[in-house]
Design an enzyme around this catalytic site. Structure first.
Site, PDB file in Angstrom:
ATOM      1  N   GLU A 146       0.816  -1.222  -0.097  1.00  0.00           N
ATOM      2  CA  GLU A 146       0.005  -0.245  -0.148  1.00  0.00           C
ATOM      3  C   GLU A 146       0.800   1.314   0.074  1.00  0.00           C
ATOM      4  O   GLU A 146       0.529   2.224  -0.642  1.00  0.00           O
ATOM      5  CB  GLU A 146      -1.114  -0.075   1.321  1.00  0.00           C
TER       6      GLU A 146
ATOM      7  N   ASP B 225      -2.845  -3.044   2.562  1.00  0.00           N
ATOM      8  CA  ASP B 225      -3.342  -3.009   3.966  1.00  0.00           C
ATOM      9  C   ASP B 225      -4.662  -4.151   4.279  1.00  0.00           C
ATOM     10  O   ASP B 225      -5.602  -4.306   3.121  1.00  0.00           O
ATOM     11  CB  ASP B 225      -3.888  -1.959   4.713  1.00  0.00           C
TER      12      ASP B 225
ATOM     13  N   TYR C 297      -1.534  -3.009  12.964  1.00  0.00           N
ATOM     14  CA  TYR C 297      -2.105  -2.064  12.175  1.00  0.00           C
ATOM     15  C   TYR C 297      -3.083  -1.093  13.238  1.00  0.00           C
ATOM     16  O   TYR C 297      -3.645  -1.443  13.930  1.00  0.00           O
ATOM     17  CB  TYR C 297      -2.912  -3.011  11.263  1.00  0.00           C
TER      18      TYR C 297
END
Ligand code: ZN
Ligand code: ZN
Ligand code: ZN
Ligand code: ZN
Length: 878
Positions: free
Chosen positions: A7, A102, A316
């Site tokens: 990403e 992601d 994350y």
């Protein structure tokens, strides 16, 4: 060749490092980093590299009726040309590709966008891998078992993009055109932005409608054996205890009786033990709020967390989950910290507990774990101070969730004196529990001496306090993000960006944010004519529709078509009221610039802008009334709530990044200058010899001060002086320029006055200091950030003049567009022509790409008034 797509660039670098065991080499293609090892190639995107938009023929705001946008085609066009070109080139060389974006809905859509670009070049198989933290274990596991792209999930994200574009663009154009606000000052509307704005406006309405009530409170000091504590008067109010006395007579009565009392008798003592449970694991909202109490804005907290994620130190950071997954072994993770200097003792002590049973929150989702450290522990000097502080917060939150509860002893004492009841409470920490490892939540104790029932206490210092009930408070940023989450507005990834955008668009000011008159007018117009765009229903419906698409129960076309029909109905209502809406918006725009009564006419003074772009105060009655006042030449004026008692004018603040200052009442500033005599300090170096000009310290009506020639305007020689402080002219002279050395005394701290010296020498040094040679000369740029800037193509400070901050921010992890703007503002001024910032293309589709198009006309509704700003001379900067 196997092509791996991540990403962001940082994630690409990190994944290449992990998969190649450090052997990957870096090359550049079209300015984009490409990592290669063996038969593998890895490249990072910049979030969305293509965006949804209307075809070219719809781009002229004046040629296209806003309503036509509802059924216009939607095209995808590259927003990051270099990355798209690089991806296409690499795809042509690839035998297979792996999407490693992601692991969430937005990531799935970004992955699908990459997939479509690849498909235009090759039929090679395309796989998808998913992981929640960029650690060796997770990444290698994910690549060992690749999966497929979830096209339904991506379509759900795409439906939202299309709906946001159509609603945002059609309504933005409609309002902007009806208020004749084009160019940079267009009036934006968005599906997430506008309901968020309504939250803020609604709260402001409550505050304005609030009617305060008077009440009184009575306090007394009680003493036992020389130890004193404060107690508060209370009374029985229909079976419950009340401290607020609503009647002044009653309050006076209690006050008098307590003052007459000589002693108080303890009538009850109650001790209770309370358990204080450790907090739940961090989801995004709880993290932002905890970081907020350390002083980080939501935006800053998220960008640091993203940086820590891409460097592999935390999981994350965009997650709703507050329950650790099964496969997280807390002991194993604690073990990783036992060898560290900063966390070793705490980790050891937690490992010694009999049982480690992490807390759980209410929300359990499966895509990502709650935010926690990965066990790859950085050395302290690898991170800058802010990064370390945020990292430590995440580590300590994890520690807290596996720690023991705390226990408190609450003590409550009631005493009676002269028929008045008094009470006091104290608390003592018996077991610190999780507070030992998590110092962020309050563990403050309040002390009460040991007293027993029947004790007689001395009564002293009786006080009566008059108070008023308070209106609700404005939402702070983290409270606002919490409210957005409660209402399902935006996503964990975008909420903080939405708030930034409201600031950028002139809808909110200050912190906590206060809505402008424009914001109130836009919300009113929306409520009256386009209710769906500010109501929660539309958001809830869209969420349901997106889930249906993700589950395969509905299609993208069904959902977007239904939404378009709803917007058609909104436009039928709007069409009738175009003029009324426009007038109302224009009125409110004016209200945001209104300062107060003009001394020479019945009109109001407004903040206006001259054709050259400088700001001044002018009369709304222009051209009949030509009254004006100058404003400082630095910054953009913001009208404050405070007003000048003498002139009834609102104070003005000049927003100029870190040079922001309060100018105050412009009339007072002008009057002060009129009353200040010029003070001659020497001969003018420009015209002194020929014409006899002299240099004098001058106070300008714009609030600035300078050293200027007495022959102005025939001679415009000038030197800048600081805006604030008293200037003392000393007896020491500069040998070179024959001018006295100046000293500036500031009110508060005069132990260390500023020795400014000779004004010519001072200005020369100032110019030299202004030169910014290295990236690290910029405030807030350390070695790590400088390196990231260089990787992104900004090799020296001057290169910043060429960048679009919004675009650059998406390319550099951990750096926000507003930080970049701040750096740009630190660059020395270029003499000729301001670089126009240009319209900001909302191309960062990771933010809710709302109203994603920009005006095409450089129009302005301001009258063409020439500023007669006296201070508009060279060198007025300070
Ligand atoms: Zn006037
Ligand atoms: Zn004033
Ligand atoms: Zn001169
Ligand atoms: Zn000098």
């Amino acid at each position: 060749m196997e092509l791996i797509i991540t990403e962001k660039n940082n994630a690409a670098r990190r994944i290449a490092e992990i998969l190649s065991d450090g052997a990957a080499t870096t090359t550049q293609r079209n300015g984009v980093n490409v990592y290669e090892w063996g038969t593998k190639t890895c490249v990072g995107l910049s979030g969305h590299v293509v965006g949804v938009d209307f075809p070219e023929e719809y781009s002229d705001w004046r040629d296209v009726e806003p309503v036509e946008l509802i059924d216009a085609d939607i095209v995808k066009s590259p927003t990051q040309e270099n990355i798209v070109r690089t991806l296409r080139q690499l795809a042509r060389e690839a035998d297979e590709a792996v999407i490693a974006t992601d692991y969430d809905r937005e990531g799935e859509l970004i992955g699908k966008e990459a997939y479509e670009l690849i498909r235009e070049e090759t039929d090679a198989p395309v796989k998808r891998v998913r992981f929640s933290s960029i650690t060796e274990r997770e990444v290698k596991n994910a690549f060992a078992e690749p999966d497929d792209i979830d096209f339904d999930l991506a379509a759900a994200g795409e439906a939202r993009q299309i709906i946001d574009l159509v609603w945002g663009a059609a309504l933005t154009r409609f309002l902007s055109l009806s208020a004749r606000q084009l160019g940079e000052d267009f009036i934006s509307v968005g599906r997430v932005q506008s309901p968020t704005l309504k939250l803020i406006v609604d709260r402001e309405r409550e505050i304005q409608a609030f009617d305060p009530d008077d009440y009184w409170e009575v306090f007394a000091d009680l003493t036992k054996d020389g130890e004193t504590f404060e107690a508060q008067y209370f009374y029985d109010d229909d079976g419950s205890e009340a401290e607020r006395v609503w009647d002044e007579g009653d309050a006076d009565d209690a006050y008098d009786r307590l003052r007459e009392a000589t002693s108080a008798e303890v009538t009850s003592v109650r001790r209770r033990t309370r358990t204080d449970n450790p907090p739940a694991p961090f989801n995004t909202t709880a993290f932002i709020s905890a970081a907020g109490s350390l002083g980080y804005s939501a935006q800053r907290a998220m960008s640091i967390a993203e940086e820590l994620y891409t460097t592999g130190y935390i999981t994350y950071p965009r997650t709703d989950n507050t329950v650790y997954p099964e496969d997280l072994d807390p002991e194993e993770l604690l073990d990783e910290f036992t060898m560290t200097h900063e966390f070793g003792d705490d980790a050891e002590s937690l490992l010694e507990l009999d049982e480690i049973d992490p807390t759980e929150g209410d929300d359990e989702t499966t895509d990502h774990p709650p935010i926690h450290p990965t066990g790859a522990v950085p050395d302290r000097d690898e991170l800058d101070e802010d990064e370390w502080e945020v990292y430590e917060l995440v580590v300590r939150r994890f520690f807290a969730t596996v720690a023991e509860p705390a226990t408190w002893e609450h003590l409550r004492v009631v005493a009676e004196a002269n028929d008045c009841q008094l009470k006091a409470t104290g608390k003592r920490l018996l077991e610190a529990g999780y507070h030992d490892v998590y110092p962020y939540s309050s563990a403050s104790e309040s002390f009460l001496p040991p007293v027993e029932e029947g004790d007689a206490l001395d009564v002293t210092d009786v006080e009566l306090e008059a108070k008023q009930t308070q209106p609700p408070r404005r939402y702070g940023q983290s409270r606002l993000i919490q409210r957005m989450e409660d209402l399902g507005l935006g996503t964990k990834a975008t909420r903080h960006n939405t708030i930034e955008k409201l600031y950028d668009r002139g809808y909110i000011e200050d912190d906590p944010p206060r809505p402008t008159a424009l914001a109130e007018a836009v919300v009113e117009a929306a409520e009256e004519y386009a209710d769906p765009v500010v109501s929660d229903d539309m958001t809830a419906q869209l969420e349901a529709d997106m889930s249906a698409i993700a589950n395969g129960e509905a299609t993208l076309d069904d959902v977007t078509q239904e939404s378009r029909e709803m917007l058609e109905r909104v436009f039928e209502e709007l069409r009738e009221s175009r003029e009324a809406i426009g007038d109302h918006l224009q009125e409110s725009l004016k209200a945001d610039r209104r300062l107060g009564p003009c001394p020479e006419s019945d009109h109001d003074l407004l903040v206006r802008q001259s054709r050259q772009g400088s700001y001044f105060v002018g009369c709304d009655g222009y051209p009949d009334c030509q009254y004006t006042l100058p404003l400082p030449s630095t910054g953009e004026p913001l009208v404050l709530e405070e007003t000048c008692e003498e002139h009834g004018l609102n104070h003005v603040k000049m927003l100029a990044g870190r040079d922001t200052f309060v100018h105050g009442c412009p009339q007072c500033a002008a009057d002060e200058a009129d009353d200040t005599e010029d003070e001659v300090i020497g001969r003018c170096p420009e015209c002194g010899d020929d014409e006899g000009g002299e240099l004098a310290i001058k106070q300008l009506r714009s609030g600035s001060r300078l050293v200027g020639c007495t022959r102005y305007p025939d001679c415009d020689y000038s030197l800048p002086l600081p805006r604030r402080g008293d200037i003392e002219i000393t007896d020491e002279y500069c040998d070179e320029h024959h001018l006295p050395e100046l000293v500036v005394h500031s009110g508060e701290d005069d132990d260390d006055p500023w020795e400014l010296g000779c004004p010519i020498c001072n200005y020369r040094e100032y110019r030299a200091r202004q030169a910014v040679d290295d990236l690290e000369d910029l405030d807030g740029v350390g070695p790590a950030t400088a390196e990231r800037l260089e990787t992104a193509g900004v090799e020296e400070p001057a290169d910043l003049r060429e960048v679009d901050p919004d675009v650059l921010a998406t390319e550099i992890q951990g750096v926000s567009a507003s930080q970049i703007r701040d750096w740009i503002s630190q660059l020395p001024e270029v003499d000729a022509g301001d670089d126009d910032e240009g319209p900001d293309g909302d191309s960062d589709a990771e933010t809710d790409a709302e109203g994603g198009d920009e005006p095409t006309e450089e129009g302005t509704i301001l009258d063409d008034i020439q500023a007669e700003v006296e201070g508009a001379r060279a060198g007025e900067s300070d």
